[in-house]
Every structure is written in structure tokens, then in C-alpha cells.
Design a protein around this motif. Structure first.
Motif, PDB file in Angstrom:
ATOM      1  N   SER A  31       0.846  -1.185   0.000  1.00 53.61           N
ATOM      2  CA  SER A  31       0.000   0.000   0.000  1.00 53.61           C
ATOM      3  C   SER A  31       0.886   1.240   0.000  1.00 53.61           C
ATOM      4  CB  SER A  31      -0.923  -0.008   1.229  1.00 53.61           C
ATOM      5  OG  SER A  31      -0.149  -0.003   2.413  1.00 53.61           O
ATOM      6  N   GLY A  32       0.271   2.392   0.120  1.00 54.06           N
ATOM      7  CA  GLY A  32       1.019   3.640   0.219  1.00 54.06           C
ATOM      8  C   GLY A  32       1.679   4.045  -1.080  1.00 54.06           C
ATOM      9  N   THR A  33       2.827   4.717  -0.953  1.00 49.47           N
ATOM     10  CA  THR A  33       3.547   5.259  -2.100  1.00 49.47           C
ATOM     11  C   THR A  33       3.911   4.182  -3.113  1.00 49.47           C
ATOM     12  OG1 THR A  33       4.430   7.012  -0.708  1.00 49.47           O
ATOM     13  CG2 THR A  33       5.570   6.606  -2.787  1.00 49.47           C
ATOM     14  N   THR A  34       4.345   3.027  -2.636  1.00 51.65           N
ATOM     15  CA  THR A  34       4.732   1.938  -3.538  1.00 51.65           C
ATOM     16  C   THR A  34       3.546   1.505  -4.395  1.00 51.65           C
ATOM     17  OG1 THR A  34       6.423   1.186  -2.005  1.00 51.65           O
ATOM     18  CG2 THR A  34       5.661  -0.411  -3.630  1.00 51.65           C
ATOM     19  N   ALA A  35       2.413   1.277  -3.765  1.00 46.37           N
ATOM     20  CA  ALA A  35       1.216   0.859  -4.507  1.00 46.37           C
ATOM     21  C   ALA A  35       0.769   1.951  -5.471  1.00 46.37           C
ATOM     22  CB  ALA A  35       0.095   0.510  -3.541  1.00 46.37           C
ATOM     23  N   THR A  39       0.528   1.505  -9.472  1.00 43.96           N
ATOM     24  CA  THR A  39      -0.777   1.740 -10.092  1.00 43.96           C
ATOM     25  C   THR A  39      -0.672   2.770 -11.203  1.00 43.96           C
ATOM     26  OG1 THR A  39      -1.961   1.149  -8.074  1.00 43.96           O
ATOM     27  CG2 THR A  39      -3.134   2.543  -9.652  1.00 43.96           C
ATOM     28  N   GLU A  40       0.021   3.858 -10.953  1.00 49.26           N
ATOM     29  CA  GLU A  40       0.190   4.901 -11.963  1.00 49.26           C
ATOM     30  C   GLU A  40       0.879   4.358 -13.210  1.00 49.26           C
ATOM     31  OE1 GLU A  40       2.220   8.197 -10.147  1.00 49.26           O
ATOM     32  OE2 GLU A  40       0.585   8.546  -8.738  1.00 49.26           O
ATOM     33  N   ALA A  41       1.919   3.556 -13.019  1.00 48.81           N
ATOM     34  CA  ALA A  41       2.638   2.977 -14.159  1.00 48.81           C
ATOM     35  C   ALA A  41       1.728   2.034 -14.945  1.00 48.81           C
ATOM     36  CB  ALA A  41       3.881   2.236 -13.673  1.00 48.81           C
ATOM     37  N   ALA A  42       0.995   1.180 -14.220  1.00 45.63           N
ATOM     38  CA  ALA A  42       0.115   0.213 -14.875  1.00 45.63           C
ATOM     39  C   ALA A  42      -0.973   0.899 -15.691  1.00 45.63           C
ATOM     40  CB  ALA A  42      -0.504  -0.713 -13.826  1.00 45.63           C
ATOM     41  N   VAL A  54      -2.287  -4.043  -5.353  1.00 47.74           N
ATOM     42  CA  VAL A  54      -0.937  -4.225  -5.869  1.00 47.74           C
ATOM     43  C   VAL A  54      -0.250  -5.225  -4.951  1.00 47.74           C
ATOM     44  CG1 VAL A  54       1.289  -3.138  -6.335  1.00 47.74           C
ATOM     45  CG2 VAL A  54      -0.832  -1.895  -6.840  1.00 47.74           C
ATOM     46  N   VAL A  55       0.400  -6.208  -5.562  1.00 43.62           N
ATOM     47  CA  VAL A  55       1.056  -7.273  -4.822  1.00 43.62           C
ATOM     48  C   VAL A  55       2.538  -7.268  -5.164  1.00 43.62           C
ATOM     49  CG1 VAL A  55       1.151  -9.781  -4.494  1.00 43.62           C
ATOM     50  CG2 VAL A  55      -1.048  -8.657  -4.870  1.00 43.62           C
ATOM     51  N   GLN A  56       3.398  -7.353  -4.141  1.00 42.36           N
ATOM     52  CA  GLN A  56       4.825  -7.508  -4.392  1.00 42.36           C
ATOM     53  C   GLN A  56       5.120  -8.998  -4.500  1.00 42.36           C
ATOM     54  OE1 GLN A  56       7.638  -5.926  -1.540  1.00 42.36           O
ATOM     55  NE2 GLN A  56       9.158  -5.734  -3.157  1.00 42.36           N
TER      56      GLN A  56
END
Length: 87
Positions: A31-35, A39-42, A54-56
């Protein structure tokens, strides 16, 4: 953009690189900045859907789970937040 049609099956296909040993449902939800970055890239690469999680993955890459479109359902983003593949 691939429009969504309820009840209309789409052809299964893959583009780019799917992470080695990828198993649907595996990984850790982030979650957070990473997600947000994943998401923005996808959605920049495949607009029109909604990323609901979003799953790592064990490889360190991310899977953005894309809903609301017939394809792609999984968008793979590397650690630099660059889309590398989809299925």
C-alpha cells in the motif's frame, strides 16, 4: 484501450515479460507510495481499468490487479516502476 463488455470472454494473451515463477494469488499486498507508483505505471500503459490491489512478488516486482476491462487482468511492474509485461 480495450472496452469492457459484461459476459464477453476475451482471448487470453501475454505481452512482455511475466516474472519467473509467477503464481496467481502469491505475493504480499502493498500500500502507500509503492502501490500508488505501481498503479500509476500500470494505468499509464493500459488505461481504462481500475487497479484494486498491488502485490509484491518474490522477485521484487509488482503485480497490479486490473479490473473493469477484458484485458489485461495482471500488469507487471518492475522495481523502477516500469511496466514489463501483462496477461
Amino acid at each position: 484501450m480495450v472496452p469492457f463488455q459484461r459476459g464477453a470472454p476475451s482471448a487470453s494473451k501475454q505481452v512482455g515479460q511475466i516474472p519467473a515463477n509467477y503464481t496467481e494469488g502469491a505475493g504480499t499486498i502493498v500500500s502507500g507510495t509503492t502501490a500508488n507508483k505501481a498503479t500509476e505505471a500500470a494505468l499509464a500503459a493500459y488505461p481504462g481499468g481500475v487497479v484494486d490491489r498491488v502485490v509484491q512478488l518474490s522477485s521484487g516486482e509488482y503485480e497490479a490487479h486490473n479490473v473493469g476491462v477484458n484485458w489485461p487482468h495482471h500488469i507487471f511492474v518492475n522495481q523502477d516502476f516500469t511496466v514489463v509485461g501483462a496477461e
